[in-house]
Structure formats: C-alpha cells, structure tokens
Design a protein around this motif. Structure first.
Motif, PDB file in Angstrom:
ATOM      1  N   ARG A  60       0.814  -1.213   0.000  1.00 29.14           N
ATOM      2  CA  ARG A  60       0.000   0.000   0.000  1.00 29.14           C
ATOM      3  C   ARG A  60       0.846   1.262   0.000  1.00 29.14           C
ATOM      4  O   ARG A  60       0.554   2.220  -0.700  1.00 29.14           O
ATOM      5  N   ASN A  61       1.912   1.293   0.829  1.00 30.52           N
ATOM      6  CA  ASN A  61       2.713   2.503   0.957  1.00 30.52           C
ATOM      7  C   ASN A  61       4.114   2.134   1.434  1.00 30.52           C
ATOM      8  O   ASN A  61       4.288   1.162   2.165  1.00 30.52           O
ATOM      9  N   VAL A  62       5.109   2.937   1.030  1.00 34.32           N
ATOM     10  CA  VAL A  62       6.487   2.760   1.472  1.00 34.32           C
ATOM     11  C   VAL A  62       7.007   4.121   1.905  1.00 34.32           C
ATOM     12  O   VAL A  62       6.897   5.100   1.161  1.00 34.32           O
ATOM     13  N   GLU A  63       7.559   4.193   3.128  1.00 43.59           N
ATOM     14  CA  GLU A  63       8.126   5.440   3.642  1.00 43.59           C
ATOM     15  C   GLU A  63       9.575   5.219   4.045  1.00 43.59           C
ATOM     16  O   GLU A  63       9.941   4.150   4.524  1.00 43.59           O
ATOM     17  N   VAL A  64      10.388   6.265   3.880  1.00 45.05           N
ATOM     18  CA  VAL A  64      11.799   6.213   4.237  1.00 45.05           C
ATOM     19  C   VAL A  64      11.977   6.797   5.631  1.00 45.05           C
ATOM     20  O   VAL A  64      11.398   7.827   5.974  1.00 45.05           O
ATOM     21  N   SER A  65      12.799   6.150   6.426  1.00 52.14           N
ATOM     22  CA  SER A  65      13.102   6.647   7.763  1.00 52.14           C
ATOM     23  C   SER A  65      14.051   7.840   7.663  1.00 52.14           C
ATOM     24  O   SER A  65      14.953   7.873   6.833  1.00 52.14           O
ATOM     25  N   SER A  66      13.863   8.813   8.539  1.00 54.11           N
ATOM     26  CA  SER A  66      14.727  10.002   8.521  1.00 54.11           C
ATOM     27  C   SER A  66      15.800   9.937   9.596  1.00 54.11           C
ATOM     28  O   SER A  66      16.458  10.931   9.862  1.00 54.11           O
ATOM     29  N   LYS A  67      15.999   8.785  10.197  1.00 56.78           N
ATOM     30  CA  LYS A  67      16.957   8.658  11.291  1.00 56.78           C
ATOM     31  C   LYS A  67      18.402   9.015  10.902  1.00 56.78           C
ATOM     32  O   LYS A  67      19.097   9.661  11.677  1.00 56.78           O
ATOM     33  N   PRO A  68      18.913   8.622   9.732  1.00 55.05           N
ATOM     34  CA  PRO A  68      20.305   8.972   9.420  1.00 55.05           C
ATOM     35  C   PRO A  68      20.548  10.477   9.298  1.00 55.05           C
ATOM     36  O   PRO A  68      21.681  10.932   9.399  1.00 55.05           O
ATOM     37  N   TYR A  69      19.499  11.260   9.107  1.00 57.02           N
ATOM     38  CA  TYR A  69      19.660  12.693   8.905  1.00 57.02           C
ATOM     39  C   TYR A  69      19.426  13.497  10.178  1.00 57.02           C
ATOM     40  O   TYR A  69      19.584  14.712  10.175  1.00 57.02           O
ATOM     41  N   ILE A  70      19.048  12.839  11.269  1.00 55.72           N
ATOM     42  CA  ILE A  70      18.795  13.523  12.537  1.00 55.72           C
ATOM     43  C   ILE A  70      20.090  13.592  13.330  1.00 55.72           C
ATOM     44  O   ILE A  70      20.822  12.608  13.442  1.00 55.72           O
ATOM     45  N   LYS A  71      20.369  14.752  13.902  1.00 57.56           N
ATOM     46  CA  LYS A  71      21.563  14.941  14.703  1.00 57.56           C
ATOM     47  C   LYS A  71      21.401  14.191  16.024  1.00 57.56           C
ATOM     48  O   LYS A  71      20.436  14.381  16.749  1.00 57.56           O
ATOM     49  N   THR A  72      22.366  13.305  16.329  1.00 59.60           N
ATOM     50  CA  THR A  72      22.283  12.513  17.553  1.00 59.60           C
ATOM     51  C   THR A  72      23.344  12.893  18.576  1.00 59.60           C
ATOM     52  O   THR A  72      23.441  12.253  19.616  1.00 59.60           O
ATOM     53  N   GLU A  73      24.136  13.907  18.293  1.00 59.42           N
ATOM     54  CA  GLU A  73      25.129  14.381  19.256  1.00 59.42           C
ATOM     55  C   GLU A  73      24.540  15.569  19.983  1.00 59.42           C
ATOM     56  O   GLU A  73      24.132  16.555  19.372  1.00 59.42           O
ATOM     57  N   PHE A  74      24.491  15.475  21.299  1.00 61.06           N
ATOM     58  CA  PHE A  74      23.875  16.510  22.109  1.00 61.06           C
ATOM     59  C   PHE A  74      24.943  17.260  22.897  1.00 61.06           C
ATOM     60  O   PHE A  74      25.950  16.694  23.296  1.00 61.06           O
TER      61      PHE A  74
END
Length: 91
Positions: A60-74
């Motif tokens: 029905r639908n395919v979505e891409v995760s945006s996790k690699p583009y999120i900054k994870t260093e705080f």
C-alpha cells in the motif's frame, strides 16, 4: 567494513505477503495488527528498492526513515541565566 543502512516502513495488505518482502533487505519488525514491516537496506539502494516495492500489487505505501539525517550528538550547555537557589533562605 560497516555499510550505512536506511530503514523503510512498508504497509501491506495481508500477512502472507511478508515472505516476499524479505528478499529486498533485512526484515527487523512486522506488526500483525497494523500490517506494516520495518526493513533495513543499504543507503545506495534505497531509491531502487523503494520504487520496486511500490510497484508490487500487495504493497500500500512505502516510507523512508529520517533517522540517518537527525543529529544525535547533544551538547550539555548550562544556561547563563540559570540561578542557584538557596533553599535555607526563607528559614
């Protein structure tokens, strides 16, 4: 050698179609109730696999995760206006 991976969320119509999705990448999670699966694929092949999955009749639908583009260093920065309270002040 580490290969960068990308997650895909795939919504399908029936649970029996999950076995056909396995050949496109590493199947991590399947929800029976909501009928979706999480699939990890190589970063270079995301567009090709996504297009081929969308063409399948049972998807029905395919979505891409945006996790690699999120900054994870705080950063741990203290606010300059942060006051130190003297709790014995009112006594």
């Amino acid at each position: 050698m580490l290969v960068e991976r990308q997650g895909l969320a795939i919504w399908f119509q029936k649970m029996k179609n999950v076995k056909f999705i396995k050949k496109y990448g590493h199947l991590v999670y399947v929800s029976k109730k909501m009928k979706y699966a999480i699939l990890y694929v190589d970063m270079e092949e995301v567009d090709e696999i996504m297009n081929s999955l969308k063409k399948l009749p049972y998807i029905r639908n395919v979505e891409v995760s945006s996790k690699p583009y999120i900054k994870t260093e705080f950063e741990s920065v203290k606010a300059e206006d942060e006051k130190e309270y003297d709790y014995k002040m009112g006594i």
